[in-house]
Design an enzyme around this catalytic site. Sequence first.
Site, short mmCIF file in Angstrom:
data_model
loop_
_atom_site.label_atom_id
_atom_site.label_comp_id
_atom_site.label_asym_id
_atom_site.label_seq_id
_atom_site.Cartn_x
_atom_site.Cartn_y
_atom_site.Cartn_z
N GLU A 120 -4.37 7.33 10.39
CA GLU A 120 -5.05 7.56 9.11
C GLU A 120 -4.69 8.92 8.53
O GLU A 120 -4.66 9.93 9.24
CB GLU A 120 -6.56 7.48 9.35
CG GLU A 120 -7.31 6.86 8.21
CD GLU A 120 -6.95 5.39 8.01
OE1 GLU A 120 -6.03 5.10 7.22
OE2 GLU A 120 -7.57 4.54 8.67
N HIS A 121 -4.44 8.89 7.23
CA HIS A 121 -4.07 10.09 6.48
C HIS A 121 -2.78 10.71 7.01
O HIS A 121 -2.61 11.94 6.95
CB HIS A 121 -5.21 11.12 6.46
CG HIS A 121 -6.27 10.77 5.47
ND1 HIS A 121 -6.17 11.06 4.13
CD2 HIS A 121 -7.44 10.09 5.62
CE1 HIS A 121 -7.25 10.60 3.49
NE2 HIS A 121 -8.03 10.01 4.38
N ASP B 260 0.26 8.66 6.48
CA ASP B 260 1.40 8.01 5.81
C ASP B 260 2.10 9.00 4.89
O ASP B 260 3.33 9.08 4.86
CB ASP B 260 1.00 6.71 5.09
CG ASP B 260 -0.05 6.85 4.01
OD1 ASP B 260 -0.72 7.90 3.94
OD2 ASP B 260 -0.19 5.90 3.20
N SER C 137 -8.53 -2.90 -2.43
CA SER C 137 -8.57 -3.89 -3.52
C SER C 137 -7.60 -3.50 -4.62
O SER C 137 -6.96 -4.38 -5.22
CB SER C 137 -9.99 -4.04 -4.06
OG SER C 137 -10.48 -2.80 -4.47
N ASP D 79 -0.59 1.21 2.10
CA ASP D 79 -1.33 0.06 1.59
C ASP D 79 -0.39 -0.94 0.91
O ASP D 79 -0.41 -2.15 1.21
CB ASP D 79 -2.40 0.50 0.57
CG ASP D 79 -3.39 1.46 1.19
OD1 ASP D 79 -3.38 1.61 2.42
OD2 ASP D 79 -4.17 2.08 0.44
#
Length: 381
Positions: A33-34, A36, A122, A167
Amino acid sequence: MLEKVKTKFVELFGNLDNTKYFFSPGRINIIGEHIDYNGGMVLPCAIDIGTYFVARKNNTNKINAYSMQFAELGVLSFDVYDENHTKNYSDFIKGIVKIFDLHFGFDMVCCGTIPHSSGLSSSASFCTGLGFALSTLNNNPISGTNLALLCKRVENEHMGVNSGIMDQFIIANGIENGALLLNCNTLEYKTIPFDLKDNVLIIANTNKKRQLTDSKYNERRAECDEILNIFSNNGYKYKYLCEINENEFDKLISLIDKDNLKKRFRHVVSENIRTIKASKALENGDIKLLGELLTQSHMSLKDDYEVTGKELDTLVLNFLKQEGCIGARMTGAGFGGCGIALFKKGFEIKAMEKVKELYLKDIGYEPSFYQVKISGGTKEI
Ligand code: GLA
């Protein structure tokens, strides 16, 4: 869901002549996490909640778009060259049209099944899905890594969020029952079968209304750039913080004065190592070790990267107290959104009930739980 979207399309635009149908998934990130945007390793999966689209070219210069999730906005109609920001989802559409250079009129109805602001991507699901849909309507489908790179540009250049590639990449390239171990520096990736053996994964939404997320996110990115600058001023030139390994860590951290930057640096380097270990654990079926790494990741995001917040911590720490819990962490950008928890099969129902009760007591409203399948990437259906 697709049937509902088709029915709405007919209601708004008369018939289904020449329409095409698409699905674009959401995502969870198992770990990584954090990092990429720091050129690190990430381990996301696409999930079977996402966005459905019905679309067709309309041979005019007008785009007519309707989102069933934002029904109150009605049909948004605008010119194919309109780039004005209006602070609703049409900004994404305008960004896609511009960055993909696809200036033709179309009618589109979509519906998302990912709860808004849940941290399950989303917006990347919408953007990647529509980019694929429009390029397909144009008889030149853009998919995979190219699709992900263009959608990242929409987010960065048009929407002003400096997101990394994770994502869009997993949404474009996801595979059923598999996680991708993605190297965000080289964009090389490896499929890791998602087999949890006698265990289950729970996804839980804090239901916190996210605010300031984008600015906090950009703030973390800026801090990472500041660290790279400090190293560069001392003669250590790196493109990404994740190029730095454990052996160089002690020497380099001593060059940083500010406490918060030291902590950010420690998270980035340690999370990259944890992700590689976690992918091996998943590959070897060592779910216990995977769980431990998930929990360590959460603690690092809480104490060092400081992106969790009261709601996510309450959720995750309460999961960890329940019988049968193997590990838990936040997933996505943080500051709200979702957490994931690994449980031995058979313990999850009781745990969700208990966590719901404890969370309500502390936070004042309930979390939601989702059951999802690990899904393939954006596609025509
Ligand atoms: C958001 C961004 C991703 C990634 C995560 C944190 O989801 O869009 O690029 O940085 O946060 O890991």
